[in-house]
Design a protein around this motif. Structure first.
Motif, short mmCIF file in Angstrom:
data_model
loop_
_atom_site.label_atom_id
_atom_site.label_comp_id
_atom_site.label_asym_id
_atom_site.label_seq_id
_atom_site.Cartn_x
_atom_site.Cartn_y
_atom_site.Cartn_z
N GLY A 1 0.80 -1.22 0.00
CA GLY A 1 0.00 0.00 0.00
C GLY A 1 0.83 1.27 0.00
N ARG A 2 1.94 1.25 0.71
CA ARG A 2 2.77 2.46 0.74
C ARG A 2 3.44 2.70 -0.62
NH1 ARG A 2 5.50 3.30 6.71
NH2 ARG A 2 3.91 2.22 7.94
N ASP B 1 0.73 4.30 -2.59
CA ASP B 1 0.59 5.70 -2.15
C ASP B 1 1.59 6.60 -2.88
OD1 ASP B 1 -1.30 4.80 -0.34
OD2 ASP B 1 0.03 4.91 1.41
N SER C 1 0.79 -3.96 4.43
CA SER C 1 0.37 -2.58 4.21
C SER C 1 -0.60 -2.45 3.04
CB SER C 1 1.62 -1.70 3.96
OG SER C 1 1.31 -0.42 3.50
N ARG D 1 -4.05 -1.47 0.99
CA ARG D 1 -5.00 -0.36 0.94
C ARG D 1 -6.40 -0.83 0.54
NH1 ARG D 1 -1.68 1.32 3.65
NH2 ARG D 1 -0.23 3.04 3.27
N ASN D 2 -6.49 -2.00 -0.11
CA ASN D 2 -7.79 -2.46 -0.59
C ASN D 2 -7.77 -3.96 -0.81
OD1 ASN D 2 -6.87 -2.93 -3.48
ND2 ASN D 2 -6.46 -0.73 -3.30
#
Length: 326
Positions: free
Chosen positions: A185-186, A189, A231, A233-234
């Motif tokens: 996720g990072r 990002d 990490s 996000r979805n």
């Protein structure tokens, strides 16, 4: 398995790990392993249901330091030990391992990291916990990776975290570390911010592509180091990495997976990876540093991640100081 949830289907091909310090969430989702980090421990330490753990750790630190010891000394020791206090509680629930992080302020200190890791293991072993149930989390700096290489030879298993670049993954495998945690996720990002895009389709998600390339490289060349995507996000990211060795997932996404049904095809496969044409990379410190400097995303996210964990530790110390003086 036809009517089972996506979470159960995922468990059929990937070890599911809980990414939380919330003991009640771990009891609910029953993962094999659990991971913690300074941010998660700081969050858990502020939850009303865990104040007995915080107070007990403070009391033990005060006893160890002595009645006349300054509050700062007591707080420093308590902050060191709080992650272990949570780890011991978590190990009462999970059948596998818990990851406990070395002080992020030691991320560029090989000697200091080795000493702190040995100290953490000694505290667990003093409570009757085998070192085989502990993963020492260390930031995947060059210095951290070298510390892990030493620790692994002592039978202290390591989880190299804050991993964003392929060069970090290669260095970890060469060092013989037990497990790595690439931060899916990072990575997403960073790319969203850098490109100005609002989203990526799951199959094109830069974090997913990064973990896939690492997984394939490891399986191609027979490395024993396990890949644990982290990490998220979805849900789409998790689905695209079905078949990865392990995935560490936050409670909210575990809940979502548990509520969903449908097909879940295996995306990552060691057998397929072994058939791919992949070049092996020779990596020493100079090559690692060149690759790290050239990888803007990995350089920025590693520095940002270490700073974030240091900030969380400092906040935890402030919380403990206030509680110790209450």
């Amino acid at each position: 398995m036809t009517n089972s949830s996506l979470l159960e289907k995922l468990r059929g091909m990937t070890v599911v790990v809980a990414d939380t310090g919330d003991i009640q969430a771990i009891e609910k989702y029953k993962p094999r392993d659990a991971t913690t980090n300074p941010s998660l421990i700081t969050a858990a330490a502020q939850m009303p249901q865990y104040q007995d753990i915080v107070d007990g750790t403070l009391a033990q630190a005060r006893k160890t330091c002595g009645a006349s010891a300054p509050v700062t000394q007591v707080v420093k020791l308590a902050a060191d030990r709080l992650a272990i206090s949570f780890g011991l509680k978590i190990l009462e629930i999970v059948p596998g391992r818990v990851s406990t992080e070395v002080d992020a302020r030691l991320s560029f200190d090989t000697t200091g990291t080795i000493a702190k890791a040995r100290e953490i293991i000694a505290q667990y072993e003093a409570k009757g916990i085998s070192r085989n149930r502990i993963l020492i989390k260390i930031a995947a700096t060059w210095e951290g990776i070298q510390a892990a290489a030493v620790l692994e030879k002592e039978g202290i298993h390591c989880n190299l975290t804050l991993l964003f670049g392929f060069h970090q993954a290669v260095a970890c495998a060469d060092a013989g570390v037990t497990l790595i945690s690439p931060f899916v996720g990072r990575i997403l990002d960073w790319y969203k911010k850098d490109t100005g895009r609002d989203s990526y389709p799951p199959a094109e998600d830069p974090g997913v592509l990064s973990v896939t390339s690492i997984f394939n490289y490891y399986k191609k060349f027979g490395y024993r180091t396990e890949v644990m995507g982290a990490s998220f996000r979805n849900i789409g990211e998790i689905i695209e990495l079905a078949g990865c060795d392990l995935l560490t997932i936050a409670p909210a996404l575990l809940s979502e997976l548990q509520s969903m049904q449908g097909d879940l095809p295996r995306r990552l496969d060691a057998g397929r990876a072994a058939q791919q044409q992949i070049d092996k990379i020779a990596l020493d410190k100079a090559a690692f540093e060149r690759m790290h400097a050239a990888d803007r995303m990995a350089s920025e996210k590693l520095a940002e991640g270490i700073a974030g964990f240091v900030a969380a530790l400092e906040k935890l110390e402030q919380i403990l100081a206030a509680r110790a003086q209450a």
